[in-house]
Design a protein around this motif. Structure first.
Motif, PDB file in Angstrom:
ATOM      1  N   UNK A  73      24.820  -1.207   3.555  1.00 14.79           N
ATOM      2  CA  UNK A  73      23.699  -0.357   3.137  1.00 14.79           C
ATOM      3  C   UNK A  73      22.512  -1.152   2.555  1.00 14.79           C
ATOM      4  N   UNK A  74      22.747  -2.257   1.820  1.00 16.64           N
ATOM      5  CA  UNK A  74      21.602  -3.019   1.303  1.00 16.64           C
ATOM      6  C   UNK A  74      20.607  -3.454   2.388  1.00 16.64           C
ATOM      7  N   UNK A  75      21.106  -3.677   3.577  1.00 18.13           N
ATOM      8  CA  UNK A  75      20.216  -4.051   4.681  1.00 18.13           C
ATOM      9  C   UNK A  75      19.242  -2.905   4.972  1.00 18.13           C
ATOM     10  N   UNK A  76      19.806  -1.713   5.005  1.00 24.25           N
ATOM     11  CA  UNK A  76      19.009  -0.522   5.244  1.00 24.25           C
ATOM     12  C   UNK A  76      18.000  -0.307   4.098  1.00 24.25           C
ATOM     13  N   UNK A  77      18.464  -0.524   2.874  1.00 25.26           N
ATOM     14  CA  UNK A  77      17.580  -0.382   1.707  1.00 25.26           C
ATOM     15  C   UNK A  77      16.439  -1.392   1.781  1.00 25.26           C
ATOM     16  N   UNK A  78      16.778  -2.623   2.164  1.00 20.48           N
ATOM     17  CA  UNK A  78      15.772  -3.690   2.202  1.00 20.48           C
ATOM     18  C   UNK A  78      14.658  -3.333   3.190  1.00 20.48           C
ATOM     19  N   UNK A  79      15.053  -2.849   4.361  1.00 20.42           N
ATOM     20  CA  UNK A  79      14.061  -2.541   5.391  1.00 20.42           C
ATOM     21  C   UNK A  79      13.192  -1.356   4.955  1.00 20.42           C
ATOM     22  N   UNK A  80      13.837  -0.309   4.448  1.00 20.09           N
ATOM     23  CA  UNK A  80      13.078   0.872   4.026  1.00 20.09           C
ATOM     24  C   UNK A  80      12.111   0.507   2.895  1.00 20.09           C
ATOM     25  N   UNK A  81      12.577  -0.291   1.948  1.00 18.82           N
ATOM     26  CA  UNK A  81      11.696  -0.667   0.832  1.00 18.82           C
ATOM     27  C   UNK A  81      10.537  -1.547   1.311  1.00 18.82           C
ATOM     28  N   UNK A  82      10.819  -2.426   2.258  1.00 25.80           N
ATOM     29  CA  UNK A  82       9.744  -3.289   2.782  1.00 25.80           C
ATOM     30  C   UNK A  82       8.650  -2.426   3.414  1.00 25.80           C
ATOM     31  N   UNK A  83       9.057  -1.381   4.123  1.00 25.65           N
ATOM     32  CA  UNK A  83       8.068  -0.496   4.741  1.00 25.65           C
ATOM     33  C   UNK A  83       7.236   0.194   3.651  1.00 25.65           C
ATOM     34  N   UNK A  84       7.907   0.666   2.609  1.00 30.27           N
ATOM     35  CA  UNK A  84       7.177   1.295   1.491  1.00 30.27           C
ATOM     36  C   UNK A  84       6.259   0.280   0.810  1.00 30.27           C
ATOM     37  N   UNK A  85       6.738  -0.956   0.652  1.00 28.55           N
ATOM     38  CA  UNK A  85       5.920  -1.998   0.005  1.00 28.55           C
ATOM     39  C   UNK A  85       4.578  -2.135   0.737  1.00 28.55           C
ATOM     40  N   UNK A  86       4.661  -2.249   2.060  1.00 30.81           N
ATOM     41  CA  UNK A  86       3.432  -2.474   2.841  1.00 30.81           C
ATOM     42  C   UNK A  86       2.564  -1.215   2.847  1.00 30.81           C
ATOM     43  N   UNK A  87       3.188  -0.065   3.095  1.00 30.12           N
ATOM     44  CA  UNK A  87       2.399   1.173   3.190  1.00 30.12           C
ATOM     45  C   UNK A  87       1.749   1.520   1.859  1.00 30.12           C
ATOM     46  N   UNK A  88       2.429   1.204   0.776  1.00 29.86           N
ATOM     47  CA  UNK A  88       1.874   1.542  -0.545  1.00 29.86           C
ATOM     48  C   UNK A  88       0.645   0.703  -0.884  1.00 29.86           C
ATOM     49  N   UNK A  89       0.414  -0.378  -0.105  1.00 34.31           N
ATOM     50  CA  UNK A  89      -0.841  -1.140  -0.287  1.00 34.31           C
ATOM     51  C   UNK A  89      -2.007  -0.417   0.389  1.00 34.31           C
ATOM     52  N   UNK A  90      -1.706   0.564   1.247  1.00 37.39           N
ATOM     53  CA  UNK A  90      -2.768   1.274   1.986  1.00 37.39           C
ATOM     54  C   UNK A  90      -3.075   2.633   1.370  1.00 37.39           C
ATOM     55  N   UNK A  91      -2.063   3.258   0.757  1.00 38.47           N
ATOM     56  CA  UNK A  91      -2.259   4.589   0.147  1.00 38.47           C
ATOM     57  C   UNK A  91      -1.098   4.870  -0.801  1.00 38.47           C
ATOM     58  N   UNK A  92      -1.254   5.896  -1.619  1.00 43.19           N
ATOM     59  CA  UNK A  92      -0.150   6.333  -2.486  1.00 43.19           C
ATOM     60  C   UNK A  92       0.662   7.407  -1.761  1.00 43.19           C
ATOM     61  N   UNK A  93       1.844   7.694  -2.278  1.00 46.30           N
ATOM     62  CA  UNK A  93       2.576   8.879  -1.807  1.00 46.30           C
ATOM     63  C   UNK A  93       3.721   8.604  -0.850  1.00 46.30           C
ATOM     64  N   UNK A  94       4.104   7.312  -0.665  1.00 43.10           N
ATOM     65  CA  UNK A  94       5.199   7.008   0.270  1.00 43.10           C
ATOM     66  C   UNK A  94       6.542   6.987  -0.452  1.00 43.10           C
ATOM     67  N   UNK A  95       7.568   7.433   0.242  1.00 46.58           N
ATOM     68  CA  UNK A  95       8.916   7.365  -0.325  1.00 46.58           C
ATOM     69  C   UNK A  95       9.932   7.242   0.810  1.00 46.58           C
ATOM     70  N   UNK A  96      11.197   7.063   0.415  1.00 52.19           N
ATOM     71  CA  UNK A  96      12.270   6.908   1.404  1.00 52.19           C
ATOM     72  C   UNK A  96      13.104   8.170   1.403  1.00 52.19           C
ATOM     73  N   UNK A  97      13.198   8.807   2.559  1.00 52.07           N
ATOM     74  CA  UNK A  97      14.081   9.969   2.670  1.00 52.07           C
ATOM     75  C   UNK A  97      15.460   9.434   3.050  1.00 52.07           C
ATOM     76  N   UNK A  98      16.449   9.734   2.220  1.00 50.54           N
ATOM     77  CA  UNK A  98      17.786   9.207   2.464  1.00 50.54           C
ATOM     78  C   UNK A  98      18.235   9.473   3.883  1.00 50.54           C
ATOM     79  N   UNK A  99      18.791   8.530   4.622  1.00 45.36           N
ATOM     80  CA  UNK A  99      19.037   7.170   4.140  1.00 45.36           C
ATOM     81  C   UNK A  99      17.877   6.212   4.339  1.00 45.36           C
ATOM     82  N   UNK A 100      17.125   6.370   5.453  1.00 43.34           N
ATOM     83  CA  UNK A 100      16.063   5.365   5.635  1.00 43.34           C
ATOM     84  C   UNK A 100      14.862   5.815   6.469  1.00 43.34           C
TER      85      UNK A 100
END
Ligand code: BTN
Length: 243
Positions: A73-100
């Motif tokens: 699961x950490x692999x899945x978490x890492x990828x989802x968080x990386x996507x949020x990291x990048x998108x959050x530099x463009x706008x607010x309001x991003x989150x991860x819907x379980x699981x990814x």
């Protein structure tokens, strides 16, 4: 880090899985990106649709060291968080819907499909496939609630630049997944969509109202119903009806 761009392919996940099966030499973190897929795969046997040249459709190959399949699961978490990291530099309001899945408020901007090859109990190779809606303005498929980055910010984006940013962010979160799983898991929980608020959930027995109260490091989600009963689910065993 290596990125190969293709005009068209069946599925970038399939392409990497085929390359791995042939024994082609691939770098850890290498990406194949396509402008269009004729057979883009989504979760639950769905298709992933995307207008030609408008969005990012890519797969990255990873060679985990000593990652047990049952603890992936950490692999899945890492990828989802990386996507949020990048998108959050463009706008607010991003989150991860379980699981990814990656959401912007109540709409889905990105989907992730991870396909692994195992070596006994270990993940030998992982193909991380990501579809991210970027410049597409209208969506015609039956996906219930798609949105693109352009829909959110009104801007057009350079796909190549964005992909490089994402590749770097995934590698960074991947290192965190190897070195500090508990901080990664805490970050994941902080980014969770629908956390602690009541919504309808559907499992094999039907629909009920509940709230997500935890996600375990294994990836199991814990939902508490209105009677206070806690239910634990693996991936695909429950769905939130906001989708
Ligand atoms: C989902 O259903 O949410 C996951 C969608 C994953 C789509 C991406 S697009 C690039 C890669 N190649 C595929 O065939 N699927 C993934």
């Amino acid at each position: 880090m290596k990125v190969t761009y293709l005009e068209e392919t069946t599925s970038t996940n399939q392409l990497l899985l085929d390359a791995l099966r042939r024994g082609d030499s691939l770098e850890h973190g290498e990406i194949i990106c396509a402008s269009f897929q004729t057979d883009g795969r989504g979760q639950m046997n769905n298709h992933w649709e995307s207008e030609r040249g408008m969005n990012l459709l890519f797969s990255m190959v990873l060679f985990p060291m000593n990652l047990e399949a049952k603890a992936q699961f950490p692999l899945s978490e890492a990828v989802a968080l990386a996507m949020c990291d990048v998108l959050s530099r463009k706008a607010d309001g991003f989150s991860v819907k379980w699981p990814n899945d990656i959401y912007w408020h109540d709409k889905k901007i990105s989907g992730i499909l991870i396909e692994n090859n195992l070596n006994g109990a270990l993940v030998r190779e992982s193909v991380v496939g990501i579809g991210l809606n970027i410049n597409q303005e209208t969506f015609h498929s039956d996906a219930p609630n798609p949105i693109s980055l352009k829909n959110i910010t009104g801007k057009d984006y350079n796909l190549t630049e964005l992909l490089e940013e994402i590749q770097e962010a995934i590698m960074k979160r991947y290192i965190q997944s190897e070195e500090d799983k508990s901080s990664l898991h805490n970050d994941y929980k902080k980014h969770l969509y629908l956390f602690n608020t009541y919504h309808p959930f559907t499992d094999i027995n039907g629909t009920y109202t509940g709230r997500i109260i935890d996600v375990e490091p294994t990836g199991h989600v814990i939902i508490e119903d209105t009677a206070g009963v806690k239910r634990k689910y693996a991936f695909k065993e429950v769905q939130c009806n906001i989708s």
